[in-house]
Design an enzyme around this catalytic site. Structure first.
Site, PDB file in Angstrom:
ATOM      1  NE  ARG A 211       0.543   9.727 123.782  1.00  0.00           N
ATOM      2  CZ  ARG A 211      -0.605  10.328 124.063  1.00  0.00           C
ATOM      3  NH1 ARG A 211      -1.600   9.634 124.602  1.00  0.00           N
ATOM      4  NH2 ARG A 211      -0.790  11.613 123.825  1.00  0.00           N
ATOM      5  CG  PHE A 227      -8.489  -0.804 127.838  1.00  0.00           C
ATOM      6  CD1 PHE A 227      -9.814  -1.179 127.649  1.00  0.00           C
ATOM      7  CD2 PHE A 227      -7.800  -1.338 128.917  1.00  0.00           C
ATOM      8  CE1 PHE A 227     -10.437  -2.061 128.536  1.00  0.00           C
ATOM      9  CE2 PHE A 227      -8.407  -2.206 129.805  1.00  0.00           C
ATOM     10  CZ  PHE A 227      -9.739  -2.571 129.608  1.00  0.00           C
ATOM     11  CG  ASP A 249      -9.574  -0.351 121.522  1.00  0.00           C
ATOM     12  OD1 ASP A 249      -9.104   0.366 122.417  1.00  0.00           O
ATOM     13  OD2 ASP A 249     -10.736  -0.218 121.083  1.00  0.00           O
ATOM     14  CG  ASP A 301      -4.570   4.762 129.144  1.00  0.00           C
ATOM     15  OD1 ASP A 301      -5.059   5.241 130.183  1.00  0.00           O
ATOM     16  OD2 ASP A 301      -4.417   5.419 128.096  1.00  0.00           O
ATOM     17  CB  CYS A 341      -8.706   8.801 132.946  1.00  0.00           C
ATOM     18  SG  CYS A 341      -9.984   7.738 132.235  1.00  0.00           S
TER      19      CYS A 341
END
Length: 397
Positions: A211, A227, A249, A301, A341
């Protein structure tokens, strides 16, 4: 007498390298009848003592090593590991002004199956292994020794517990129920965390460094934050001087929190400088592409796409699809900040996926920077699986 497991011949090699996992196929025999999560002594095929581990009879990872030393696995053991983990993070906490950070990163901090995040005076625990569950009372006692004023809350509502023969569970382990909002600070940015209802333990602390690094790409730019969850990247984009930020989102609750976070930081969100858009990102990207809408920066992300090896091929297709679409809606010279991730997708494979997306998008793409998980999510040299978060900054032409 402590129960024991004896490894099959030749299966001690990974333990001699201090890797903490023992798989079911690596065990020759079990002495005694260890309970779910009970500590066992681990011996080589020829009777050489190797480690103390937590036994999990229902999992393919049949035992997870607590210690390679002959020490009791008790409250004092957990105090030592927690204090060691805190010391590792002290410099980082001071440097980045953190009031929220990962205190325990499971195997990477020598506590397999235990994740603990600290938000102000709340410690939020995820206990994902049988050994963690078996030792929960000692763990709580150790946490209170190290943090006497802490409230301790459990967020073990994770499906992987079923593989360990455990039920999902949440609730107060000590102190008070968390409020609807606990405000933490990182790098001068205030962020509201919903400990009880938020994702994981409430927030994605692992993206803190990414970030911060994203700010160098956003000044005066039109930014699409996909997201977005509670707006982490969007907050840094606003701080970095972005002209306009769209946070997209599917969760309206997350978007409401994102807007609250922007207001907490007193960012100017008037005149549509910050938009909080309830939308399916996959559909939204196609709509923007078909409409010819373009952005200077796209942040991608997404949640984890691969929970198992069987899902990896599908995950690759998903990552390729969203990154291809992101490339197609970027202005020439625009920046794609993209992350994965999924621990099963290593950095090399993720780079190949992005390269495939570039081909399918019909754009020329250059990798200009690499990202990984924040420093409070360390990677032990003996446990490379601890490296799970990877990302790239790409220039798209």
């Amino acid at each position: 007498m402590t129960p024991a497991i004896y490894l099959a011949k030749g299966r001690e090699k990974s333990l001699l390298r201090r890797h903490p996992w023992i798989f079911s196929r690596g065990i020759h025999k079990v002495d005694g009848e260890p309970q779910l999560g009970e500590t066992v002594d681990v011996f080589s095929h020829d009777g050489r003592w190797l480690a103390k581990a937590a036994y999990s009879p229902k999992s393919q990872i049949r035992a997870r090593v607590w210690s390679f030393d002959k020490e009791a696995i008790d409250t004092a053991f957990f105090i030592r590991r927690i204090e060691q983990a805190q010391r590792l993070r002290d410099e980082l906490i001071e440097r980045d002004g953190l009031t929220g950070y990962r205190l325990i990163a499971a195997e990477s901090d020598g506590l397999p199956g235990i994740t603990i995040d600290k938000y102000q005076d709340y410690l939020v625990c995820q206990l994902l292994s049988a050994g963690a569950e078996f030792n929960k009372p000692a763990l709580v006692e150790a946490l209170l020794h190290c943090f006497p004023n802490a409230n301790i809350y459990e967020r073990s509502d994770v499906a992987v517990r079923k593989k360990e023969g455990l039920e999902e569970t949440v609730g107060v382990l000590h102190g008070e129920e968390p409020p609807a909002s606990v405000v933490i600070e990182e790098n001068g940015v205030k962020i509201s965390v919903d400990i009880v209802g938020g994702h994981k333990t409430g927030f994605y602390l692992d993206q803190r460094d990414s970030r911060a690094q994203s700010m160098k790409y956003v000044e005066g730019k039109e930014v699409l934050n996909c997201f977005s969850y509670t707006g982490g990247f969007g907050l840094y984009a606003l701080k970095g001087g972005a002209k306009r930020v769209i946070n997209a989102d599917v969760s309206q609750h997350a978007l409401d929190t994102a807007k609250y976070n922007a207001e907490l930081n007193e960012f100017d969100i008037s005149k549509k400088r910050a938009v909080f858009l309830n939308a399916d990102v996959f559909k939204l990207l196609r709509e923007y592409r078909d409409q010819g809408t373009k952005f200077d920066v796209v942040v991608m992300d997404p949640p984890k796409f691969a929970e198992s090896k069987a899902q990896l091929n599908g995950a690759c297709r998903g990552y390729k699809d969203i990154n291809m679409l992101a490339m197609q809606i970027l202005k020439p010279g625009g920046t794609l900040l993209t992350y994965s991730c999924s621990g099963l997708m290593d950095q090399v494979l993720f780079q190949k996926v992005i390269a495939d997306a570039a081909v399918d998008s019909g754009r020329s793409v250059k990798f200009v920077e690499r990202f990984e998980q924040a420093a409070d999510h360390p990677i032990d040299t003996a446990y490379p699986e601890g490296f799970y978060l990877k990302g790239f900054a790409c220039k798209v032409f």
